[in-house]
Structures are given as structure tokens and as C-alpha cells.
Design a protein around this motif. Structure first.
Motif, PDB file in Angstrom:
ATOM      1  N   VAL A   6      18.661  20.024 -56.205  1.00  0.00           N
ATOM      2  CA  VAL A   6      18.077  19.739 -57.517  1.00  0.00           C
ATOM      3  C   VAL A   6      17.895  18.236 -57.711  1.00  0.00           C
ATOM      4  O   VAL A   6      16.837  17.767 -58.142  1.00  0.00           O
ATOM      5  N   LEU A   7      18.931  17.466 -57.386  1.00  0.00           N
ATOM      6  CA  LEU A   7      18.890  16.017 -57.613  1.00  0.00           C
ATOM      7  C   LEU A   7      17.891  15.316 -56.702  1.00  0.00           C
ATOM      8  O   LEU A   7      17.386  14.240 -57.049  1.00  0.00           O
ATOM      9  N   ARG A   8      17.606  15.914 -55.568  1.00  0.00           N
ATOM     10  CA  ARG A   8      16.663  15.308 -54.629  1.00  0.00           C
ATOM     11  C   ARG A   8      15.284  15.118 -55.256  1.00  0.00           C
ATOM     12  O   ARG A   8      14.563  14.173 -54.929  1.00  0.00           O
ATOM     13  N   ASP A   9      14.916  16.014 -56.164  1.00  0.00           N
ATOM     14  CA  ASP A   9      13.584  15.962 -56.777  1.00  0.00           C
ATOM     15  C   ASP A   9      13.582  15.288 -58.142  1.00  0.00           C
ATOM     16  O   ASP A   9      12.546  15.264 -58.822  1.00  0.00           O
ATOM     17  N   GLU A  10      14.734  14.770 -58.567  1.00  0.00           N
ATOM     18  CA  GLU A  10      14.826  14.190 -59.903  1.00  0.00           C
ATOM     19  C   GLU A  10      14.460  12.709 -59.898  1.00  0.00           C
ATOM     20  O   GLU A  10      15.039  11.929 -59.137  1.00  0.00           O
TER      21      GLU A  10
ATOM     22  N   ASP B 194      10.024  30.828 -69.965  1.00  0.00           N
ATOM     23  CA  ASP B 194       8.917  31.056 -69.027  1.00  0.00           C
ATOM     24  C   ASP B 194       8.200  29.736 -68.758  1.00  0.00           C
ATOM     25  O   ASP B 194       7.138  29.451 -69.296  1.00  0.00           O
ATOM     26  N   GLU B 195       8.811  28.942 -67.913  1.00  0.00           N
ATOM     27  CA  GLU B 195       8.322  27.611 -67.559  1.00  0.00           C
ATOM     28  C   GLU B 195       7.878  27.618 -66.100  1.00  0.00           C
ATOM     29  O   GLU B 195       8.542  28.221 -65.259  1.00  0.00           O
ATOM     30  N   PRO B 196       6.746  27.001 -65.761  1.00  0.00           N
ATOM     31  CA  PRO B 196       6.319  26.951 -64.357  1.00  0.00           C
ATOM     32  C   PRO B 196       7.425  26.420 -63.457  1.00  0.00           C
ATOM     33  O   PRO B 196       8.097  25.444 -63.792  1.00  0.00           O
ATOM     34  N   ARG B 197       7.632  27.078 -62.320  1.00  0.00           N
ATOM     35  CA  ARG B 197       8.707  26.689 -61.396  1.00  0.00           C
ATOM     36  C   ARG B 197       8.251  25.543 -60.500  1.00  0.00           C
ATOM     37  O   ARG B 197       8.239  25.643 -59.274  1.00  0.00           O
ATOM     38  N   GLU B 198       7.880  24.455 -61.111  1.00  0.00           N
ATOM     39  CA  GLU B 198       7.432  23.298 -60.347  1.00  0.00           C
ATOM     40  C   GLU B 198       7.804  22.029 -61.093  1.00  0.00           C
ATOM     41  O   GLU B 198       7.943  22.042 -62.316  1.00  0.00           O
ATOM     42  N   GLY B 199       7.990  20.950 -60.370  1.00  0.00           N
ATOM     43  CA  GLY B 199       8.388  19.696 -60.995  1.00  0.00           C
ATOM     44  C   GLY B 199       9.892  19.608 -61.123  1.00  0.00           C
ATOM     45  O   GLY B 199      10.629  20.575 -60.880  1.00  0.00           O
ATOM     46  N   PRO B 200      10.412  18.449 -61.529  1.00  0.00           N
ATOM     47  CA  PRO B 200      11.856  18.235 -61.658  1.00  0.00           C
ATOM     48  C   PRO B 200      12.492  19.219 -62.639  1.00  0.00           C
ATOM     49  O   PRO B 200      11.926  19.505 -63.692  1.00  0.00           O
ATOM     50  N   LEU B 201      13.664  19.721 -62.284  1.00  0.00           N
ATOM     51  CA  LEU B 201      14.346  20.702 -63.133  1.00  0.00           C
ATOM     52  C   LEU B 201      14.718  20.102 -64.485  1.00  0.00           C
ATOM     53  O   LEU B 201      14.623  20.783 -65.511  1.00  0.00           O
ATOM     54  N   GLY B 202      15.158  18.837 -64.503  1.00  0.00           N
ATOM     55  CA  GLY B 202      15.564  18.226 -65.761  1.00  0.00           C
ATOM     56  C   GLY B 202      14.449  18.239 -66.794  1.00  0.00           C
ATOM     57  O   GLY B 202      14.674  18.563 -67.963  1.00  0.00           O
ATOM     58  N   ALA B 203      13.232  17.906 -66.386  1.00  0.00           N
ATOM     59  CA  ALA B 203      12.090  17.899 -67.303  1.00  0.00           C
ATOM     60  C   ALA B 203      11.762  19.319 -67.755  1.00  0.00           C
ATOM     61  O   ALA B 203      11.406  19.548 -68.918  1.00  0.00           O
ATOM     62  N   ARG B 204      11.899  20.288 -66.858  1.00  0.00           N
ATOM     63  CA  ARG B 204      11.647  21.682 -67.226  1.00  0.00           C
ATOM     64  C   ARG B 204      12.623  22.146 -68.299  1.00  0.00           C
ATOM     65  O   ARG B 204      12.237  22.765 -69.299  1.00  0.00           O
ATOM     66  N   LEU B 205      13.912  21.842 -68.085  1.00  0.00           N
ATOM     67  CA  LEU B 205      14.930  22.270 -69.043  1.00  0.00           C
ATOM     68  C   LEU B 205      14.736  21.595 -70.396  1.00  0.00           C
ATOM     69  O   LEU B 205      14.973  22.217 -71.439  1.00  0.00           O
ATOM     70  N   LEU B 206      14.300  20.355 -70.395  1.00  0.00           N
ATOM     71  CA  LEU B 206      14.079  19.665 -71.663  1.00  0.00           C
ATOM     72  C   LEU B 206      12.941  20.326 -72.441  1.00  0.00           C
ATOM     73  O   LEU B 206      13.019  20.486 -73.667  1.00  0.00           O
ATOM     74  N   ARG B 207      11.887  20.749 -71.746  1.00  0.00           N
ATOM     75  CA  ARG B 207      10.799  21.456 -72.430  1.00  0.00           C
ATOM     76  C   ARG B 207      11.293  22.790 -72.984  1.00  0.00           C
ATOM     77  O   ARG B 207      10.921  23.191 -74.099  1.00  0.00           O
ATOM     78  N   VAL B 208      12.149  23.475 -72.227  1.00  0.00           N
ATOM     79  CA  VAL B 208      12.708  24.745 -72.699  1.00  0.00           C
ATOM     80  C   VAL B 208      13.555  24.519 -73.950  1.00  0.00           C
ATOM     81  O   VAL B 208      13.463  25.271 -74.932  1.00  0.00           O
ATOM     82  N   MET B 209      14.380  23.485 -73.946  1.00  0.00           N
ATOM     83  CA  MET B 209      15.241  23.204 -75.098  1.00  0.00           C
ATOM     84  C   MET B 209      14.424  22.845 -76.332  1.00  0.00           C
ATOM     85  O   MET B 209      14.786  23.204 -77.454  1.00  0.00           O
ATOM     86  N   ARG B 210      13.321  22.152 -76.148  1.00  0.00           N
ATOM     87  CA  ARG B 210      12.469  21.818 -77.294  1.00  0.00           C
ATOM     88  C   ARG B 210      11.872  23.084 -77.901  1.00  0.00           C
ATOM     89  O   ARG B 210      11.813  23.233 -79.126  1.00  0.00           O
ATOM     90  N   ARG B 211      11.428  23.996 -77.042  1.00  0.00           N
ATOM     91  CA  ARG B 211      10.886  25.256 -77.554  1.00  0.00           C
ATOM     92  C   ARG B 211      11.989  26.082 -78.201  1.00  0.00           C
ATOM     93  O   ARG B 211      11.768  26.754 -79.225  1.00  0.00           O
ATOM     94  N   PHE B 212      13.186  26.047 -77.632  1.00  0.00           N
ATOM     95  CA  PHE B 212      14.316  26.786 -78.183  1.00  0.00           C
ATOM     96  C   PHE B 212      14.635  26.302 -79.597  1.00  0.00           C
ATOM     97  O   PHE B 212      14.807  27.104 -80.525  1.00  0.00           O
ATOM     98  N   PHE B 213      14.682  24.995 -79.805  1.00  0.00           N
ATOM     99  CA  PHE B 213      14.981  24.470 -81.131  1.00  0.00           C
ATOM    100  C   PHE B 213      13.818  24.682 -82.100  1.00  0.00           C
ATOM    101  O   PHE B 213      14.040  24.803 -83.314  1.00  0.00           O
TER     102      PHE B 213
END
Length: 232
Positions: free
Chosen positions: A207-211, A77-96
Motif C-alpha cells: 500500500v505504502l509503495r504507491d502512496e 464503490d470507489e474505482p480500485r485505482e490510484g493511492p489507497l489514502g486518496a481513495r479512503l479520503l473520498r469515501v470518508m467525505r461521501r460517508f459524512f
């Protein structure tokens, strides 16, 4: 997590307490190794009183599993805003964080040990995977995912589970590196699919356009570029 003094609680309060106590014990040891007597002692109540609220350890385990499943789903449950790569990294940190906190229980859950072999438990596990998939599709901003996109996302979810289990088993790769690598894996899976499918290519371009160049996906591009042969 022993209460020390028995306190009178309402039915729902007592059930919630037992679920919390059981989840804590199942997180520290394989659920099959946790006895009802231990749960009762940790909750500060008698063994028969545990059975008053739950028919047996399996039903209590499933209730604790349901609570853990809710926590796992919330990780995406991550805000759908900002670069996807940074969002996924925050998700992975919470997952671990979750995996580290619930190590033995997570391992038993994903490996399908004896305590998990019921339709109810398996349905909860499948529900977590389905919710993770749906949240990822929302992160990508896709309304009707094509077959290759579904394959890439579901493959990545399975890879994240396997990576976490190997890490719990003593994989020597640092946790922070694994978190970043899983984000890179998602980009790589998507890129391979994009090479075969124009719809996937359109998703990847968007996706890459916003990275940013210094984001996780930009880091992957830099690492891959460094592998290319240098002109002589």
C-alpha cells in the motif's frame, strides 16, 4: 415534501414515493417520532392508503432503511485505482455527506433505538457493515484476509460509525479533520497489526509503495515524525 395534488400512481410508483417520503422524514427526525399521518400528508395521500401499501410504520421504516443501506454500501464503490489514502479520503467525505443528510435517522439506526429492534432491521445494518468490510478488502487487493487484517478493518468500520455519531452529538472537531483523521486511523491500525504479522506487513508495504508524499498517508508520516524528539 408535500405533493399538494393527489396523483394516480402504479403500485410500485406509490411504494417508491412513500419510501422516499419516509426516508426524508426519518432523516430529519428520530423515526420513533414520525407518525403515519405525517407520512401520508407529506405524500399527499390518506392514512388508510399508506396502510394499503405497507402494513404499518415498522414495515415502511424497514423499506426506508433498506434504501438507506443501499446508499451506504454505494459509498464504498470507489474505482480500485490510484493511492489507497486518496481513495479512503473520498469515501470518508461521501460517508459524512450521508451522515449529515440523514443525521437523526442515522443516529437512531446505529444506536439501535426501539424502531430498529427487529431481526430484519438488524440484518440490514449487519449487511451494510459486511459490505463495507468486503469492499475494503477489495481496495486492499487481498484475496484471503488473515485474522489480523479482518480485525483491523472491522475495528476501523466501527470507529468510523462511532466518530460519526459523536460528530452528530456536537463533537467540536471540524468535519474535514475527522475525515482525514479516520484515514489516518486506518493506516495506524494496519501499521500496528503489521508489527505483529508478516502478512500484514506485506500488505502495508504494498500500500505504502504507491502512496505519494503529499497524500493522506504521507501526511500522517509527517505528523508522526514531527512528534519525535529532536537531537540536542
Amino acid at each position: 415534501m408535500t405533493t399538494g395534488v393527489r396523483r394516480r400512481m402504479g403500485v410500485e410508483q406509490r411504494r417508491e414515493q412513500l419510501i422516499a417520503v419516509a426516508l426524508d422524514l426519518f432523516s430529519r427526525r428520530c423515526p420513533d417520532d414520525v407518525a403515519i399521518d405525517e407520512i401520508a400528508e407529506a405524500a399527499g395521500i390518506s392514512r388508510p392508503l399508506v396502510y394499503h401499501y405497507f402494513p404499518g410504520k415498522q414495515s415502511l421504516y424497514e423499506a426506508a432503511l433498506g434504501r438507506a443501506a443501499e446508499e451506504l454500501v454505494a459509498l464504498f464503490d470507489e474505482p480500485r485505482e490510484g493511492p489507497l489514502g486518496a481513495r479512503l479520503l473520498r469515501v470518508m467525505r461521501r460517508f459524512f455527506d450521508f451522515v449529515e443528510t440523514h443525521g437523526p435517522g442515522f443516529s437512531a439506526l446505529m444506536r439501535g433505538g426501539p424502531a430498529v429492534g427487529t431481526g430484519r432491521a438488524n440484518a440490514l445494518i449487519d449487511g451494510v457493515r459486511r459490505a463495507a468490510y468486503e469492499q475494503m478488502i477489495e481496495h486492499l487487493g487481498v484475496r484471503a484476509p488473515a485474522p489480523r487484517l479482518e480485525l483491523a478493518v472491522r475495528s476501523w468500520i466501527s470507529l468510523a460509525e462511532t466518530t460519526a455519531l459523536l460528530w452528530l452529538d456536537g463533537c467540536p472537531v471540524a468535519r474535514a479533520e475527522l475525515e482525514l483523521q479516520l484515514v489516518h486511523h486506518f493506516a495506524a491500525l494496519t501499521a500496528v497489526s503489521a508489527a505483529y504479522d508478516e502478512d500484514m506487513a506485506a500488505v502495508l508495504r504494498r500500500v505504502l509503495r504507491d502512496e505519494p508524499a503529499d497524500g493522506p498517508f504521507g501526511d500522517l508520516v509527517g505528523r508522526l515524525a514531527a512528534l519525535a524528539p529532536q537531537p540536542s
